[in-house]
Scaffold this motif. Structure first.
Motif, PDB file in Angstrom:
ATOM      1  N   THR A 104      22.990  37.229  29.259  1.00 40.38           N
ATOM      2  CA  THR A 104      24.343  37.647  29.296  1.00 40.38           C
ATOM      3  C   THR A 104      24.899  37.894  27.842  1.00 40.38           C
ATOM      4  O   THR A 104      24.316  37.713  26.949  1.00 40.38           O
ATOM      5  CB  THR A 104      25.289  36.837  30.124  1.00 40.38           C
ATOM      6  N   LEU A 117      26.541  32.122  38.496  1.00 42.36           N
ATOM      7  CA  LEU A 117      26.136  33.621  38.285  1.00 42.36           C
ATOM      8  C   LEU A 117      26.265  34.490  39.440  1.00 42.36           C
ATOM      9  O   LEU A 117      25.797  34.031  40.621  1.00 42.36           O
ATOM     10  CB  LEU A 117      24.348  33.991  37.783  1.00 42.36           C
ATOM     11  N   GLY A 138      20.827  41.241  28.328  1.00 43.51           N
ATOM     12  CA  GLY A 138      21.741  40.432  27.863  1.00 43.51           C
ATOM     13  C   GLY A 138      22.441  41.130  26.481  1.00 43.51           C
ATOM     14  O   GLY A 138      23.460  41.062  26.182  1.00 43.51           O
TER      15      GLY A 138
END
Length: 184
Positions: A104, A117, A138
């Motif tokens: 992320t 999440l 990410g």
């Protein structure tokens, strides 16, 4: 395909057709696995002026070259492995490896620490067996943060994991207390 840029354009179009808007292109995906006849995809592409010259070999090349292995072409059928937003594709639950990863960005981390999440606009949370796929996802939106999921602890909390294939795992939600930042 002549070059990587054309492959990327075709990959994006296939993503739209197989993950997000199949009805818009007249495709009927099998609800069990999200697949359709590869010929049906080719014909739908060829009806679009910018893709009139596309071939089955072009499609196969996109499938082979896709770094994130988004697509699967097998036995005359093609499907997007994961990332569907139009309709929930069913996956069989399976026991995951002990650790999974989620990439992320730094800006999202505070919300993730609070809520865990979540699938957001997709049908599932995407997780990876290795760091490479998680890093690809990410890095797209800013400074990368790698999260490690303790799958045994997550399973005890009621999380069900689904294998999407080629190191990709899915879950409906992953609670914050089973996540840890993975160091450099």
């Amino acid at each position: 395909m002549k070059n990587a840029q054309e492959r990327q354009r075709l990959s994006k179009m296939m993503t739209k057709m197989l993950r997000h808007a199949p009805d818009e292109f007249g495709l009927r995906l099998d609800p069990a696995d999200g697949s359709c006849q590869a010929d049906a995809l080719l014909n739908a592409l060829m009806r679009l002026p910018s893709w009139a010259g596309v071939t089955m070999e072009d499609i196969a090349e996109v499938v082979r070259a896709c770094e994130k292995q988004r697509f699967e072409l097998r036995d005359g059928r093609i499907r997007a492995r994961y990332g569907h937003s139009y309709e929930r594709v069913a996956y069989e639950a399976a026991p995951p490896p002990a650790i999974l990863y989620h990439g992320t960005n730094r800006k999202a981390l505070a919300q993730i620490k609070q809520d865990g999440l979540r699938a957001m606009g997709r049908q599932y949370v995407h997780l990876s067996e290795g760091k490479s796929f998680a890093e690809l996802a990410g890095r797209r939106r800013g400074e990368l943060v790698m999260l490690r999921v303790d799958t045994a602890q997550a399973a005890q909390a009621g999380v069900t994991f689904y294998r999407a294939g080629n190191e990709v795992w899915l879950a409906d939600h992953v609670p914050a207390d089973v996540l840890n930042e993975d160091g450099p």
